[in-house]
Design an enzyme around this catalytic site. Structure first.
Site, PDB file in Angstrom:
ATOM      1  N   VAL A   1      83.815 -16.800 -48.960  1.00 20.94           N
ATOM      2  CA  VAL A   1      83.392 -15.862 -50.001  1.00 20.94           C
ATOM      3  C   VAL A   1      81.881 -15.609 -50.008  1.00 20.94           C
ATOM      4  CG1 VAL A   1      85.379 -16.250 -51.528  1.00 20.94           C
ATOM      5  CG2 VAL A   1      83.311 -17.635 -51.823  1.00 20.94           C
TER       6      VAL A   1
ATOM      7  N   TYR B   1      83.548 -31.653 -51.217  1.00 22.91           N
ATOM      8  CA  TYR B   1      84.058 -30.287 -51.005  1.00 22.91           C
ATOM      9  C   TYR B   1      82.982 -29.256 -51.374  1.00 22.91           C
ATOM     10  CZ  TYR B   1      86.825 -26.075 -51.840  1.00 22.91           C
ATOM     11  OH  TYR B   1      87.279 -24.784 -51.834  1.00 22.91           O
TER      12      TYR B   1
ATOM     13  N   LYS C   1      85.752 -24.963 -44.102  1.00 18.59           N
ATOM     14  CA  LYS C   1      87.097 -25.553 -44.040  1.00 18.59           C
ATOM     15  C   LYS C   1      87.608 -25.652 -42.603  1.00 18.59           C
ATOM     16  CE  LYS C   1      88.195 -23.780 -48.626  1.00 18.59           C
ATOM     17  NZ  LYS C   1      88.878 -22.725 -49.385  1.00 18.59           N
TER      18      LYS C   1
ATOM     19  N   TYR D   1      92.551 -15.795 -46.027  1.00 15.36           N
ATOM     20  CA  TYR D   1      93.207 -15.739 -47.337  1.00 15.36           C
ATOM     21  C   TYR D   1      94.578 -15.081 -47.200  1.00 15.36           C
ATOM     22  CZ  TYR D   1      88.324 -16.617 -48.394  1.00 15.36           C
ATOM     23  OH  TYR D   1      87.058 -17.125 -48.394  1.00 15.36           O
TER      24      TYR D   1
ATOM     25  N   SER E   1      84.026 -21.026 -47.383  1.00 13.73           N
ATOM     26  CA  SER E   1      85.283 -21.490 -46.781  1.00 13.73           C
ATOM     27  C   SER E   1      85.250 -21.598 -45.265  1.00 13.73           C
ATOM     28  CB  SER E   1      86.433 -20.576 -47.173  1.00 13.73           C
ATOM     29  OG  SER E   1      86.996 -21.028 -48.374  1.00 13.73           O
TER      30      SER E   1
HETATM   31  N1  GLU Z   1      83.772 -23.022 -52.493  1.00 12.30           N
HETATM   32  C1  GLU Z   1      84.640 -21.921 -52.723  1.00 12.30           C
HETATM   33  C2  GLU Z   1      85.700 -22.265 -53.751  1.00 12.30           C
HETATM   34  O1  GLU Z   1      86.141 -23.376 -53.788  1.00 12.30           O
HETATM   35  C3  GLU Z   1      85.235 -21.552 -51.427  1.00 12.30           C
HETATM   36  C4  GLU Z   1      85.947 -20.302 -51.558  1.00 12.30           C
HETATM   37  C5  GLU Z   1      86.027 -19.532 -50.299  1.00 12.30           C
HETATM   38  O2  GLU Z   1      85.059 -19.293 -49.578  1.00 12.30           O
HETATM   39  O3  GLU Z   1      87.168 -19.114 -50.037  1.00 12.30           O
HETATM   40  O4  GLU Z   1      86.087 -21.464 -54.543  1.00 12.30           O
END
Ligand code: GLU
Length: 303
Positions: A257, A188, A66, A239, A63
């Site tokens: 994660v 993604y 992102k 989060y 993430s």
């Molecule tokens: N690729 C992970 C998912 O879509 C990212 C999750 C993360 O790092 O929060 O679940």
């Protein structure tokens, strides 16, 4: 300030958390990492770079990608993005479906999975290659041409990505996806599966400490855009534990994660810490402890 010495202390604090938390295994390929690895890097706006432990070991950025999709979508497309995604903390798990239904397919913020899927979609429309744009940006800022994507992690995530597919289809059902669902999801997964080290990520995030200016002096974001991205990191970047992160660390941060957390000390530096074991909210136990130590010992935070 002797940053190297503080990182050594932070690493000791992080190592004292050994055994706490669990490595993410909902993406099976992620579970193969050495659970007790730990690294931390610091890069300053005036060119200092230091690190400790496994700070040059690449890991799955997940993430943290992102953050880079968001800034590239803003850099290429400006504020149009905000028609399709909000800017409020969600208070829900990163892959929650519930909120998306009550909010009619407009994700709460760009850092929950639903929001990141919308941002990926817009970046794909703007550049033609969302995952490639993120990878190339990271390569350029970190001056690491070997930075790449782990195809095994991307494939593993695609094979187990039922929730993300559900989110993407739901968003599309509300007309909030411009591209084809599977193509957007493919990008993604590809940008989540980029591997980079603490060193690479600290360098790649430095434009946020430099109010939007890139390593070569060119401007990626306007000063106010950089401020706003830092604000979204603070309120939504870790989060549904963004409050706890602000309380303990006091910096804008984005976690993944894979166990990494990238944090920004605006005007001054970036920090990236990595330890694969995660707490219940999905944030690295060791990285949180190390960043907490750094800001507590130095008194450097935004508060
Ligand atoms: N690729 C992970 C998912 O879509 C990212 C999750 C993360 O790092 O929060 O679940």
């Amino acid at each position: 300030m002797n940053y190297q010495q503080i990182l050594v202390e932070a690493a000791e604090v992080a190592r004292a958390t050994a055994g706490q938390g669990r490595v993410a295994d909902y993406i099976p390929a992620l579970a193969q990492v050495p659970a007790e690895a730990f690294g931390m890097a610091l890069a300053t706006a005036d060119g200092e770079l230091c690190g400790v432990g496994d700070w040059e070991q690449p890991f799955s950025i997940q993430s943290i990608s992102k953050l880079f999709t968001l800034v590239l979508a803003i850099a290429h497309g400006g504020d149009a993005l905000w028609k399709g995604v909000g800017r409020e903390p969600s208070g829900n798990p990163f892959n929650s479906l519930i909120q998306l239904e009550t909010e009619h397919g407009i994700p709460r913020n760009p850092f929950i999975n639903a929001g990141a899927i919308v941002v990926t979609d817009r970046l794909l429309r703007l550049t033609g290659d969302a995952a490639g744009a993120v990878r190339d940006f990271l390569r350029g800022e970190s001056e690491n041409p070997s930075l790449g994507t782990d195809p095994e992690v991307a494939a593993s995530e695609a094979a187990h990505g039922h929730r993300n597919a559900a989110l993407a289809h739901f968003i599309a059902s509300h007309g909030n996806l411009l591209g084809d669902v599977d193509t957007v999801l493919g990008h993604y997964y590809q940008h989540c599966a980029i591997t980079a080290s603490c060193r690479d990520l600290a360098l790649a995030g430095l434009f946020l400490a430099r109010q939007g200016s890139r390593a070569d002096g060119s401007r990626l974001l306007h000063r106010s855009q950089a401020k706003r991205v830092n604000a979204i990191m603070l309120t939504c970047g870790t989060y549904d534990a963004a409050g706890e992160f602000a309380y303990r660390v006091g910096l804008p941060g984005k976690s993944g994660v894979g166990g990494g957390i990238l944090a920004v000390l605006p005007g001054r530096a970036t920090l990236c810490a990595w330890g694969p074991r995660l707490d219940a909210a999905g944030n690295s136990v060791a990285a949180m402890a190390a960043l907490d130590h750094f800001t507590t010992a130095t008194g450097l935070s935004i508060f």
